[in-house]
Design a protein around this motif. Structure first.
Motif, mmCIF file in Angstrom:
data_model
loop_
_atom_site.group_PDB
_atom_site.id
_atom_site.type_symbol
_atom_site.label_atom_id
_atom_site.label_comp_id
_atom_site.label_asym_id
_atom_site.label_seq_id
_atom_site.Cartn_x
_atom_site.Cartn_y
_atom_site.Cartn_z
ATOM 1 N N SER A 11 -2.033 1.324 -4.730
ATOM 2 C CA SER A 11 -0.746 0.167 -4.291
ATOM 3 C C SER A 11 -0.051 -0.036 -5.219
ATOM 4 C CB SER A 11 -1.328 -0.958 -3.762
ATOM 5 O OG SER A 11 -2.656 -0.805 -2.521
ATOM 6 N N LYS A 67 -11.318 4.457 -4.113
ATOM 7 C CA LYS A 67 -11.916 4.530 -2.968
ATOM 8 C C LYS A 67 -10.522 3.693 -2.262
ATOM 9 C CE LYS A 67 -15.619 6.365 -3.263
ATOM 10 N NZ LYS A 67 -16.255 7.578 -1.998
ATOM 11 N N SER A 68 -10.177 3.070 -0.888
ATOM 12 C CA SER A 68 -9.338 2.475 -0.718
ATOM 13 C C SER A 68 -9.693 1.112 -1.289
ATOM 14 C CB SER A 68 -9.159 2.735 0.716
ATOM 15 O OG SER A 68 -8.562 4.058 1.379
ATOM 16 N N ALA A 111 0.860 -0.998 -0.284
ATOM 17 C CA ALA A 111 -0.102 0.261 0.032
ATOM 18 C C ALA A 111 0.583 1.314 0.099
ATOM 19 C CB ALA A 111 -0.487 0.032 1.162
ATOM 20 N N GLN A 143 -3.843 -2.013 5.822
ATOM 21 C CA GLN A 143 -3.783 -1.196 5.811
ATOM 22 C C GLN A 143 -4.161 -0.343 3.589
ATOM 23 O OE1 GLN A 143 -1.588 1.576 7.309
ATOM 24 N NE2 GLN A 143 -0.330 0.482 8.561
ATOM 25 N N THR A 144 -5.190 -0.677 3.991
ATOM 26 C CA THR A 144 -6.102 0.186 3.060
ATOM 27 C C THR A 144 -5.437 1.383 2.461
ATOM 28 O OG1 THR A 144 -7.369 0.842 3.524
ATOM 29 C CG2 THR A 144 -7.895 -0.887 3.490
ATOM 30 N N ASP A 145 -5.634 2.011 1.444
ATOM 31 C CA ASP A 145 -5.107 2.671 0.405
ATOM 32 C C ASP A 145 -5.527 2.898 -1.425
ATOM 33 O OD1 ASP A 145 -3.938 5.241 -0.176
ATOM 34 O OD2 ASP A 145 -1.533 4.291 0.190
ATOM 35 N N THR A 146 -5.258 4.348 -1.681
ATOM 36 C CA THR A 146 -6.037 4.777 -3.136
ATOM 37 C C THR A 146 -4.242 4.068 -3.933
ATOM 38 O OG1 THR A 146 -5.603 6.914 -2.590
ATOM 39 C CG2 THR A 146 -7.124 6.010 -2.014
#
Length: 692
Positions: free
Chosen positions: A387, A464-465, A57, A382-385
């Motif tokens: 990766s 979005k994540s 991420a 650990q989400t994210d927009t």
């Protein structure tokens, strides 16, 4: 008096210490593949090697990454390669530092990665230890492992994601979790590697917990600075037979860890990097599952945890749920095929929620009879927009990478996947919309927009994540397949040269097939150079002969053990600035296939660096540097000096000067190692020259 230390300050030289480090542009399957993630492929043959890894991420990428298990020693069975992706839009200078099991630095490699470029690095010779990778910009790193023993008939791929450093005190990495841990459990045994990320000795405590959360065994150890110690669980009789659980490692310094698990009966293999306490939150996302998967839940709290797993199909529909509770420090393995409410043939994703910090990981067995294949990945919190996926592969030999992307949000996610070749050039961009909690699979075997032979990386960006993983599968070659030397390559120590410089060429002959090659190498001495007498040698001990200004070698090249040939040539006089000096090698595999590979240097006189007026030895780390640079237009105005070929430390850009006094070289106590000082130059237009 302390022993004198050897120093050198030459043009664009990365010092080679006890172990030779090579740079491998991945061309062809078989030698080193990636732990990738996917569980959604519809069918798998019994002759595939498969592995999984989590993508990085955007919030996780860092300029320092650690690999606790790095190996090329046949005694430890597996060959490790490091795959490094530059996640920056600027050129990144990287340094790879190899440490043996005692923490002694045995080799250093400096390299440059283009923007969004990626490379694969392999230790050659006999090496066992750990690896520290630093860059001037954030990196995403994966370790890939393949059997050194070509007679191994089990799953031929393992992989784990590198462990990034965290500088913030609030994100201490002095406690890590390693699982699953098996000892003599239906053929399963685990092997742990714990690495000291610090500059001083670390004291560690390993605690092994059973499924109920009770401590079964505790042992202490001391890790020298930068070292990794490896622990074979089979050698810990206190755990008893049929042990099944996890380990927690506490330390007074930052540490990193990885656990490998191998089944000697079925041939299944899997690797998992450590989870830090701070990485484990109240939600874990599992991007891809099927009904052959097992979810491991582990409670990190000192209180009972209530856990809920919601399962979603590929469209994001909540198909069922599973609720359970875990004792303090307890572990539970949820076998999806045993859940009666889960639809038959389920493929999809899941979200794990808890009222206490809980971690999760997934293992999936693809076949039920030997040679079995087995993959695993860690739950993602650990989400994210954005990766990063360091390795994407598509080949006509049956190797393919699948990306799995799960929407972690409650509204549609608009996703863009950008594919880059190894030089960071954009090869293809695709877009998709993923419903809430749904996961989507992107199989490169079906991606007609990529070339039929492609090796590179990918970046996933989203509105979005999301969480991202990758999965790679490789068709196992039959034993009667021809040899494959197409991944052979060569390097040269100097890329900018002047008359009188000595060029050292290193040719790495690799065979990615199961059958040995009876090979013949022909290498004309490059134009504008003269051969340095008696400099040619081969790692297999066979003679390298000179005839008609050509070098000749013949011998066996076997799978998993590269043959390395080196020779030196001196740059002649009478060249014009910009003239190329090209070394062309031709390799015949004995089966009618020819591989050609090249290394190029440019004649660019005037740039140089010497230490203490060219002294070879010094007993004082404070030295004087003599520098020179070319007559450029516009002229050179700035220079940068560093002990790090990646220029992560040093002077920064300063006004050029032909003498720099009192430069402090890196020291390692009383350990005698070659030292290198680097310099690069910049003109008024910002054009850089070097490093030297």
């Amino acid at each position: 008096m302390k022993p004198k230390s050897y120093v050198r300050g030459t043009m664009a030289i990365a010092v080679v210490l006890a172990t030779i480090i090579t740079v491998l542009s991945f061309v062809g399957a078989g030698l080193s593949q990636f732990d990738t993630y996917t569980v959604g492929a519809a069918s798998h043959t019994d002759y595939q090697d498969e592995a999984e890894y989590n993508a990085w991420a955007g919030v996780e990428i860092t300029t320092a990454v650690y690999l606790p298990f790095t190996n090329s020693d046949p005694a430890w069975d597996w060959l490790t390669t490091a795959v490094i992706q530059n996640t920056s839009t600027e050129t990144t200078n990287i340094t790879l530092r190899y440490f043996d099991l005692n923490g002694v630095e045995t080799a250093v490699l400096n390299d440059t990665l283009p923007p969004m470029g990626s490379r694969v690095y392999t230790p050659t010779g006999v090496f066992s230890g750990s690896l520290m990778i630093t860059g001037t910009h954030p990196l995403a790193v994966i370790a890939n492992e393949s059997p050194i023993n070509t007679s191994w008939s089990g799953d031929g791929l393992m992989s784990y994601r590198g462990i990034g450093s965290i500088s913030s005190p609030s994100m201490s990495v002095s406690t890590i979790n390693l699982l699953p841990i098996y000892r003599e459990y239906n053929g399963w045994n685990s092997f742990l590697a714990v690495q000291n990320m610090g500059d001083i000795e670390a004291y560690i405590v390993l605690q092994f917990y059973d499924l109920a959360g009770s401590v079964v065994h505790t042992q202490n150890d001391a890790l020298p600075a930068h070292s990794a110690h490896w622990y074979d669980v089979a050698d810990i009789p206190a755990l008893g037979a049929n042990f099944f659980g996890r380990a927690i490692v506490h330390a007074d310094m930052p540490i990193a860890g990885v656990v490998h698990t191998v089944n000697s009966i079925t041939g299944e293999t899997v690797a998992h990097n450590n989870r830090r306490l701070q990485q484990v939150d109240y939600e874990n996302y599992l991007p891809r599952l099927n009904d052959a998967s097992t979810i491991a839940l582990y409670n990190l709290a000192q209180a009972q945890a209530t856990v809920l797993i919601n399962f979603y199909d590929d469209t994001g529909v909540n198909t069922t749920y599973y609720a359970t509770s875990l004792n303090a420090n307890g572990t539970e393995f949820v076998i999806l095929s045993a859940l009666p409410a889960l639809p038959a043939g389920f493929q999809g994703s899941a979200v794990v929620s808890s009222d206490q910090p809980v971690g999760a990981l997934v293992n999936t067995s693809w076949t039920t009879v030997p040679p079995a294949t087995f993959t695993g990945y860690s739950g993602v919190n650990q989400t994210d927009t954005v990766s990063y996926v360091p390795f994407v592969r598509k080949s006509t030999d049956g190797t393919t990478t699948q990306l799995n992307i799960q929407n972690a949000g409650i509204t549609d996610a608009n996703v863009t996947i950008t594919y880059y070749d190894e030089n960071g050039q954009i090869m293809f961009v695709e877009n998709a919309t993923i419903p809430p909690y749904a996961s989507a699979n992107f199989d490169q075997a079906a991606n007609v927009s990529l070339p039929s032979e492609f090796t590179g990386s990918a970046m996933v960006s989203s509105s979005k994540s999301v969480v991202v993983s990758g999965f790679i599968s490789q068709e196992r070659q039959p034993t009667d397949a021809p040899p494959d030397l197409s991944s052979s390559y060569q390097t040269v120590n100097l890329t900018n040269v002047e008359s009188g410089d000595i060029l050292t060429y290193t040719l790495v002959l690799r065979n990615s097939a199961a059958v040995s090659a009876t090979a013949v190498l022909t290498n004309p001495i490059p134009t504008h150079t003269t051969y340095v007498a008696n400099s040619a040698h081969a790692s297999d001990g066979h003679l390298v002969t000179l005839s008609g200004n050509q070098l000749h070698w013949s011998g066996q090249v076997i799978s998993g053990t590269p043959t390395i040939i080196q020779f030196a040539a001196k740059v002649a006089t009478g060249l014009t600035v910009g003239d190329p000096i090209t070394n062309d090698a031709t390799l015949n595999d004995g089966a009618g296939n020819i591989t050609e590979f090249t290394a190029v240097s440019l004649y660019n006189p005037g740039y140089g660096l010497s230490i203490n007026n060219g002294d070879l030895y010094t007993d004082n780390p404070s030295v004087n540097l003599s520098l020179s640079w070319g007559a450029e237009s516009p002229p050179i105005e700035f220079m940068q000096i560093s002990n790090d070929g990646g220029f992560g430390t040093g002077t920064g850009w300063i006004a050029v000067a032909d003498i720099y006094t009192g430069w402090a070289m890196t020291t390692y106590g009383d350990v005698q190692l070659p030292r290198t000082v680097y310099a690069k130059f910049r003109n008024a237009n910002g054009v850089q020259f070097g490093p030297v």
